[in-house]
Design an enzyme around this catalytic site. Structure first.
Site, PDB file in Angstrom:
ATOM      1  N   CYS A   1       0.806  -1.231   0.000  1.00 26.14           N
ATOM      2  CA  CYS A   1       0.000   0.000   0.000  1.00 26.14           C
ATOM      3  C   CYS A   1       0.835   1.274   0.000  1.00 26.14           C
ATOM      4  O   CYS A   1       0.295   2.360  -0.181  1.00 26.14           O
ATOM      5  CB  CYS A   1      -0.955   0.005   1.190  1.00 26.14           C
ATOM      6  SG  CYS A   1      -2.297  -1.192   1.049  1.00 26.14           S
TER       7      CYS A   1
ATOM      8  N   ASN B   1     -10.226   0.340   0.049  1.00 23.98           N
ATOM      9  CA  ASN B   1      -8.766   0.400  -0.052  1.00 23.98           C
ATOM     10  C   ASN B   1      -8.338  -0.065  -1.445  1.00 23.98           C
ATOM     11  O   ASN B   1      -8.385  -1.246  -1.746  1.00 23.98           O
ATOM     12  CB  ASN B   1      -8.137  -0.480   1.030  1.00 23.98           C
ATOM     13  CG  ASN B   1      -6.621  -0.425   1.021  1.00 23.98           C
ATOM     14  OD1 ASN B   1      -5.999   0.182   0.148  1.00 23.98           O
ATOM     15  ND2 ASN B   1      -5.998  -1.067   2.006  1.00 23.98           N
TER      16      ASN B   1
ATOM     17  N   HIS C   1      -3.340   7.439   3.274  1.00 21.91           N
ATOM     18  CA  HIS C   1      -3.743   6.189   2.623  1.00 21.91           C
ATOM     19  C   HIS C   1      -5.094   5.757   3.175  1.00 21.91           C
ATOM     20  O   HIS C   1      -5.341   5.816   4.382  1.00 21.91           O
ATOM     21  CB  HIS C   1      -2.686   5.118   2.888  1.00 21.91           C
ATOM     22  CG  HIS C   1      -3.094   3.739   2.479  1.00 21.91           C
ATOM     23  ND1 HIS C   1      -3.538   3.446   1.211  1.00 21.91           N
ATOM     24  CD2 HIS C   1      -3.135   2.577   3.179  1.00 21.91           C
ATOM     25  CE1 HIS C   1      -3.829   2.153   1.138  1.00 21.91           C
ATOM     26  NE2 HIS C   1      -3.598   1.615   2.319  1.00 21.91           N
TER      27      HIS C   1
END
Length: 333
Positions: A116, A286, A256
């Site tokens: 990520c 996500n 994020h």
């Protein structure tokens, strides 16, 4: 000689049309909308349903959106950096294919994988190329087709992830805008807590690995959450302190989009009110490498030239970090 800094000068995005809502997930696994929303902040996510389309399709679309908005000739691009955890193929670089398909025939390209944190690390890499003076235009794309590695009978992971792509153009700036500082971290302790077990050199694909569902993402949610909260909050606070920034100096936190509670914990540590925190997790879930560029695109019109942004991420591995930059342009609303 005027100091050259690297600045984001344009953004683009692509998300698939198909919406996978919490209500639909309720019919697939033992979960419900209230449970998902209260723990993650996610209401829906986008899924690329076409089985013949991979990450490259979305990356190309995001790049084409950026090119259309700017009128940039793709032949002027020097480098295409492809931040992704879900490349089209294990060996042939997805970025190379994307560069060719968008007409960036004078660019070189490669993939960058840090889970990520891939886009954040990619932004650091793009910055170094620009500030070296060797290159003038770097196209950084963050894209992931997470639905390709998710087990939709596993409620621990299928509620979290979505598909999408975002792109940014990084160019030289002589006004002192753009990149200011970074703190990047990693720790191999995370290897066991968020992973795909099979498909690599350690455990090549076999009939048994497929049968055991070892090609899907597995995570120890509680452990990852604990590390993510402390990691992302720590570096965000540290980069403020190192640059003598108070909460009033920071215009925007660009975090994020993994979990709303992680985002809130980071903002609280930085002393930021909710109206300074960019959030779209409720719409996309996500999207891994795509969360940060999607945020920049979705809120582009709210960002003002000279605004102080703290961009922060946390990913499997573990990988995490924060970048402090000054926004370099205004967009008409």
């Amino acid at each position: 000689m005027t100091k050259i800094t690297a600045a984001i000068t344009a953004v683009g995005k692509y998300v698939p049309d198909f919406v996978l809502s919490n209500q639909v997930l309720e019919t697939m696994v033992d979960t419900n909308d209230e449970w998902i929303t209260s723990r993650t902040g996610i209401k829906e996510r986008r899924i690329l349903k076409d089985t013949d389309k991979g990450t490259s399709y979305m990356a190309i679309k995001a790049a084409e959106d950026l090119l259309a908005k700017t009128g940039l000739d793709p032949k002027e691009i020097d480098l295409v950096l492809m931040a992704t955890t879900t490349p089209d193929m294990p060996v042939a670089s997805t970025g190379v294919y994307v560069a060719t398909q968008i007409g960036a025939t004078n660019a070189f390209s490669y993939d960058l994988q840090a889970a990520c944190s891939s886009f954040l690390y990619g932004l650091s890499t793009a910055t170094s190329y620009i500030e070296s003076g060797r290159y003038k235009k770097v196209l950084l794309i963050g894209a992931d087709k997470m639905s390709s590695i998710i087990d939709y009978t596993d409620r621990a992971t299928c509620i979290i992830f979505g598909d999408g792509a975002g792109a940014v153009l990084v160019e030289p700036n002589t006004e002192g805008l753009g990149f200011q500082d970074e703190i990047l971290k990693s720790d191999g302790v995370g290897r066991e807590f968020l992973k795909i077990e099979a498909g690599g050199s350690l455990l090549p694909p076999s009939e048994e690995t497929v049968k055991n569902k070892q090609h899907f993402v597995h995570q120890d949610g509680k452990t990852v959450f604990k590390y993510a909260v402390s990691g992302m909050a720590d570096v965000s606070e540290q980069i403020m302190q190192r640059n003598n920034l108070t909460h009033s100096d920071v215009n925007w936190l660009v975090p994020h989009q993994a979990n709303k509670r992680i985002i809130d914990a980071t903002a609280n540590r930085m002393g930021l009110n909710e109206d300074k925190v960019l959030v779209n997790i409720h719409k996309y879930g996500n999207t891994t490498s795509a969360t940060l560029p999607l945020l920049l695109n979705d809120f582009e019109k709210d960002l003002k030239k000279g605004d102080n942004l703290i961009i922060a991420s946390f990913g499997g591995g573990f990988t995490w970090g924060a970048i402090y930059l000054k926004w370099a342009y205004n967009t008409e609303k």
